[in-house]
Design a protein around this motif. Structure first.
Motif, short mmCIF file in Angstrom:
data_model
loop_
_atom_site.label_atom_id
_atom_site.label_comp_id
_atom_site.label_asym_id
_atom_site.label_seq_id
_atom_site.Cartn_x
_atom_site.Cartn_y
_atom_site.Cartn_z
N THR A 74 0.86 -1.18 0.00
CA THR A 74 0.00 0.00 0.00
C THR A 74 0.90 1.23 0.00
O THR A 74 2.09 1.11 -0.33
N LYS A 75 0.37 2.38 0.34
CA LYS A 75 1.20 3.58 0.46
C LYS A 75 0.69 4.42 1.62
O LYS A 75 -0.47 4.34 2.01
N THR A 76 1.58 5.22 2.16
CA THR A 76 1.19 6.10 3.25
C THR A 76 0.34 7.25 2.71
O THR A 76 0.49 7.67 1.56
N CYS A 77 -0.55 7.75 3.55
CA CYS A 77 -1.32 8.96 3.23
C CYS A 77 -0.59 10.16 3.81
O CYS A 77 -0.56 11.23 3.21
N ASP A 78 -0.06 9.97 5.01
CA ASP A 78 0.80 10.97 5.64
C ASP A 78 1.71 10.26 6.63
O ASP A 78 1.45 9.12 7.02
N ILE A 79 2.79 10.96 6.99
CA ILE A 79 3.76 10.38 7.90
C ILE A 79 4.14 11.42 8.95
O ILE A 79 3.92 12.62 8.75
N SER A 80 4.69 10.95 10.05
CA SER A 80 5.26 11.83 11.06
C SER A 80 6.45 11.09 11.65
O SER A 80 6.69 9.92 11.34
N GLU A 81 7.17 11.77 12.49
CA GLU A 81 8.30 11.14 13.15
C GLU A 81 7.84 9.97 14.01
O GLU A 81 8.53 8.97 14.17
N ALA A 82 6.61 10.05 14.52
CA ALA A 82 6.09 9.04 15.45
C ALA A 82 5.25 7.96 14.79
O ALA A 82 4.98 6.93 15.41
N GLY A 83 4.83 8.14 13.54
CA GLY A 83 3.96 7.13 12.94
C GLY A 83 3.54 7.47 11.53
O GLY A 83 4.17 8.27 10.84
N CYS A 84 2.42 6.86 11.11
CA CYS A 84 1.92 7.10 9.76
C CYS A 84 0.44 6.73 9.67
O CYS A 84 -0.11 6.10 10.56
N ARG A 85 -0.16 7.15 8.57
CA ARG A 85 -1.53 6.79 8.25
C ARG A 85 -1.51 6.16 6.87
O ARG A 85 -0.79 6.62 5.97
N PHE A 86 -2.29 5.09 6.69
CA PHE A 86 -2.35 4.41 5.40
C PHE A 86 -3.70 3.72 5.24
O PHE A 86 -4.48 3.64 6.19
N ARG A 87 -3.97 3.25 4.05
CA ARG A 87 -5.19 2.48 3.77
C ARG A 87 -4.79 1.04 3.50
O ARG A 87 -3.74 0.79 2.90
N ILE A 88 -5.65 0.14 3.92
CA ILE A 88 -5.33 -1.28 3.79
C ILE A 88 -6.62 -2.09 3.66
O ILE A 88 -7.68 -1.65 4.11
N LYS A 89 -6.53 -3.25 3.02
CA LYS A 89 -7.71 -4.12 2.86
C LYS A 89 -7.87 -5.06 4.05
O LYS A 89 -8.98 -5.42 4.42
N ALA A 90 -6.76 -5.48 4.66
CA ALA A 90 -6.83 -6.38 5.82
C ALA A 90 -7.43 -5.63 7.01
O ALA A 90 -7.09 -4.48 7.26
N GLN A 91 -8.34 -6.28 7.73
CA GLN A 91 -8.96 -5.64 8.89
C GLN A 91 -8.06 -5.81 10.11
O GLN A 91 -7.70 -6.92 10.47
N LEU A 92 -7.71 -4.68 10.71
CA LEU A 92 -6.87 -4.67 11.91
C LEU A 92 -7.66 -4.06 13.05
O LEU A 92 -8.68 -3.40 12.84
N ASP A 93 -7.17 -4.25 14.26
CA ASP A 93 -7.81 -3.68 15.44
C ASP A 93 -6.81 -2.79 16.17
O ASP A 93 -5.61 -3.04 16.14
N PRO A 94 -7.30 -1.74 16.85
CA PRO A 94 -6.40 -0.93 17.67
C PRO A 94 -5.65 -1.81 18.66
O PRO A 94 -6.23 -2.73 19.25
N GLY A 95 -4.35 -1.55 18.79
CA GLY A 95 -3.51 -2.36 19.67
C GLY A 95 -2.73 -3.43 18.93
O GLY A 95 -1.72 -3.92 19.43
N ASP A 96 -3.18 -3.82 17.73
CA ASP A 96 -2.44 -4.81 16.93
C ASP A 96 -1.05 -4.26 16.60
O ASP A 96 -0.87 -3.04 16.47
N VAL A 97 -0.10 -5.15 16.43
CA VAL A 97 1.25 -4.76 16.04
C VAL A 97 1.51 -5.33 14.65
O VAL A 97 1.23 -6.50 14.38
N GLU A 153 -13.65 2.14 5.51
CA GLU A 153 -13.84 2.91 4.28
C GLU A 153 -14.49 1.98 3.26
O GLU A 153 -14.57 0.77 3.48
N ALA A 154 -14.93 2.53 2.14
CA ALA A 154 -15.65 1.75 1.14
C ALA A 154 -14.87 0.54 0.64
O ALA A 154 -15.43 -0.53 0.44
N ASP A 155 -13.56 0.70 0.46
CA ASP A 155 -12.76 -0.38 -0.12
C ASP A 155 -11.74 -0.96 0.85
O ASP A 155 -10.75 -1.56 0.44
N GLY A 156 -11.93 -0.77 2.15
CA GLY A 156 -10.98 -1.31 3.13
C GLY A 156 -11.01 -0.51 4.41
O GLY A 156 -12.09 -0.17 4.91
N TRP A 157 -9.83 -0.16 4.90
CA TRP A 157 -9.70 0.50 6.19
C TRP A 157 -8.66 1.62 6.13
O TRP A 157 -7.61 1.45 5.51
N ALA A 158 -8.95 2.73 6.78
CA ALA A 158 -7.95 3.76 7.03
C ALA A 158 -7.37 3.44 8.40
O ALA A 158 -8.10 3.09 9.33
#
Length: 130
Positions: free
Chosen positions: A46-69, A98-103
């Motif tokens: 996939t690709k990042t939507c935005d990044i920071s020194e501490a993390g990032c945001r991206f879109r993905i098809k796999a469903q994840l839960d908060p706390g997952d590593v 989101e419509a086609d996966g997860w942010a």
């Protein structure tokens, strides 16, 4: 009257950006791997939507839960300009359908600078005019 001051102060605190650093809207190609919400292993480009020194945001098809590593690795481009990257561990902070996966928002768990860039300093709190 004192109660109004407390509410005003609480409102200011609620409106502050609590992120650890500034986000930069850059799309880096990444590979995200780990275990989805059913416990099945996945690996997804996939690709990042935005990044920071501490993390990032991206879109993905796999469903994840908060706390997952998950492990995130920069995908090098064929032109040889992007440096090779090892996978780093990130913890999922939030997930939004989101419509086609997860942010997904993820926090970096290791100190390395995988983005190979410097980030703008976080705004300093403004001094009170009182």
């Amino acid at each position: 009257m004192e109660n109004l001051t407390e509410w005003a102060e609480l409102s200011k605190l609620a409106m502050q950006d609590r992120r650890k650093g500034k986000r930069v809207p850059l799309a880096f190609p990444i590979e995200v791997s780990g275990f989805d919400h059913t416990g099945r292993h996945f690996s997804e480009a996939t690709k990042t939507c935005d990044i920071s020194e501490a993390g990032c945001r991206f879109r993905i098809k796999a469903q994840l839960d908060p706390g997952d590593v998950v492990a995130i690795k920069l995908i090098t481009r064929g032109n040889g300009l992007a440096p090779a990257s090892k996978a780093l561990l990130f913890q999922i902070a939030w997930v939004k359908p989101e419509a086609d996966g997860w942010a997904v928002g993820a926090l970096k768990l290791q100190p390395e600078n995988m983005w190979h860039m410097s980030f703008p300093p976080r705004d300093l709190p403004k001094a009170s005019s009182e």
